[in-house]
Design an enzyme around this catalytic site. Structure first.
Site, short mmCIF file in Angstrom:
data_model
loop_
_atom_site.label_atom_id
_atom_site.label_comp_id
_atom_site.label_asym_id
_atom_site.label_seq_id
_atom_site.Cartn_x
_atom_site.Cartn_y
_atom_site.Cartn_z
N ARG A 173 39.36 18.11 -58.33
CA ARG A 173 38.51 17.61 -59.44
C ARG A 173 37.23 18.43 -59.38
O ARG A 173 36.49 18.36 -58.39
CB ARG A 173 38.22 16.13 -59.29
N HIS A 220 42.23 17.18 -68.38
CA HIS A 220 42.59 16.10 -67.44
C HIS A 220 44.11 15.87 -67.63
O HIS A 220 44.53 14.82 -68.13
CB HIS A 220 41.77 14.84 -67.75
N GLN A 259 46.12 12.76 -66.28
CA GLN A 259 45.74 11.56 -67.03
C GLN A 259 46.61 11.45 -68.29
O GLN A 259 47.17 10.38 -68.59
CB GLN A 259 44.26 11.61 -67.41
N ASP A 262 37.41 6.95 -74.89
CA ASP A 262 36.86 7.29 -73.57
C ASP A 262 35.33 7.19 -73.70
O ASP A 262 34.80 7.00 -74.80
CB ASP A 262 37.30 8.72 -73.20
N CYS A 281 41.10 5.63 -70.69
CA CYS A 281 41.45 6.21 -69.38
C CYS A 281 40.63 5.60 -68.25
O CYS A 281 40.99 5.75 -67.09
CB CYS A 281 41.29 7.72 -69.42
N ARG A 338 48.96 6.22 -63.17
CA ARG A 338 48.42 7.42 -62.51
C ARG A 338 49.17 7.65 -61.19
O ARG A 338 49.50 8.77 -60.83
CB ARG A 338 46.91 7.26 -62.22
N1 CP Z 1 40.45 8.12 -65.45
C1 CP Z 1 40.01 8.65 -64.29
O1 CP Z 1 40.21 9.85 -64.04
O2 CP Z 1 39.41 7.78 -63.44
P1 CP Z 1 38.55 8.21 -62.18
O3 CP Z 1 37.38 9.01 -62.69
O4 CP Z 1 38.13 6.92 -61.53
O5 CP Z 1 39.41 9.04 -61.27
#
Ligand code: CP
Length: 300
Positions: free
Chosen positions: A100, A127, A130, A221, A260, A288
């Protein structure tokens, strides 16, 4: 060797294979508990996370492997040593890099200098895992993907881009309702549109939220992405017309509402809708885990 950097790497059959594998793993997790026996991965996060970090760590564990979490929130990749050297070290020990990161370029460099699969766990542009979990959730609830009408509402961001990329490959019509100048990435939209044309679906970006109708799914989001410290109240006026509230759900005709997470309740989505009968936000969160298990099994 395959990476998941953008979501453009896989064709429709491969996407469906990942989704079906995730479903099978969800149903019969014990059948897969030795798939990654003796294998490991580095899970590197420059940014905070609840869902993605927890589920990648658990995915390694449930497959019989081991995920080593590397906390980079106090020090961006490439500061202590080059990203290339970082990747060359890790690849001597682990079988996969999950990252990430602030910049998509960091992931591209990890893939360039490393010798194991790299999985994007969120970047400034994409992402992808996701979006896979989201489409698995839609398939579970609607029983199909092709021809589904999904409306994304609010700020065009990395999640929007990935919903477009994966949606175009899976044959989903994705309409992004965003304020003018705040839509998804133009290049990603253009490349995804080429796939949409091949797969018989349509992508669009529009700002006339008052005309929303005939949707199956509403998705939103946060209005301010991770790393941007602008207070939500400063952007409220711009995005409030795109808020998912009961009026908008009724008008759109949608049977599912998605987010998300993390959610900013009563900004991009009201309590009433998020806790209401059409909300599948926690199903997405659960999925996820199953998608990450499928991805790790396929790529490693
Ligand atoms: N949706 C998502 O990626 O959640 P986090 O940021 O908690 O990993």
């Amino acid at each position: 060797m395959r990476h998941l950097l953008t979501g453009f790497e896989f064709n429709q059959d491969e996407y469906l294979d990942i989704l079906n594998t995730a479903s099978e793993m969800k149903k019969n997790p014990l059948n897969f508990n030795e798939v990654l026996k003796g294998r490991s991965g580095a899970i590197m996060f420059e940014k905070p996370s609840l869902r993605t970090r927890t589920t990648f760590e658990l995915a390694f564990y449930r497959l019989g492997g081991h995920g080593v979490y590397l906390d980079l929130q106090n020090g961006e990749l490439g500061k202590r040593e080059t990203i290339g050297d970082y990747a060359r070290n890790l690849c001597r020990w682990v079988d996969c890099l999950v990252g990430r990161v602030y910049s998509q370029n960091t992931l591209e460099q990890l893939a360039q200098y490393g010798s194991v699969p790299v999985i994007n766990a969120l970047s400034d542009l994409y992402h992808p895992a996701q979006a896979m979990a989201d489409y698995l959730t839609i398939k579970e609830h609607l029983g199909k993907l092709k021809g589904v009408n999904l409306a994304y509402l609010g700020d065009g961001n990395n999640v929007t881009n990935s919903l477009l990329v994966a949606g175009a490959i899976l044959g989903i019509n994705v309409s992004c309702f965003c304020p003018k100048g705040y839509g998804p990435d133009v290049q990603v939209f253009s490349k995804a549109s080429e796939n949409a044309a091949k797969n018989g679906c349509k992508l669009e970006v529009r700002d006339d939220i008052e005309n929303i109708k005939n949707m199956d799914v509403l998705y939103t989001d946060t209005w301010v992405s991770m790393g941007d410290n602008t207070p939500l109240d400063m952007v409220k006026k711009r995005y409030m017309p795109y808020q998912i509230n009961q009026n908008l759900v009724d008008k759109s005709g949608a049977s599912l509402v998605m987010h998300c997470l993390p959610a900013h309740r009563n900004y991009e989505i009201t309590d009433e809708v998020m806790d209401g009968p059409k909300s599948v936000v926690f199903d997405e969160a659960e999925n996820r885990l199953h998608i990450h298990m499928a991805l790790l099994a396929k790529l490693i």
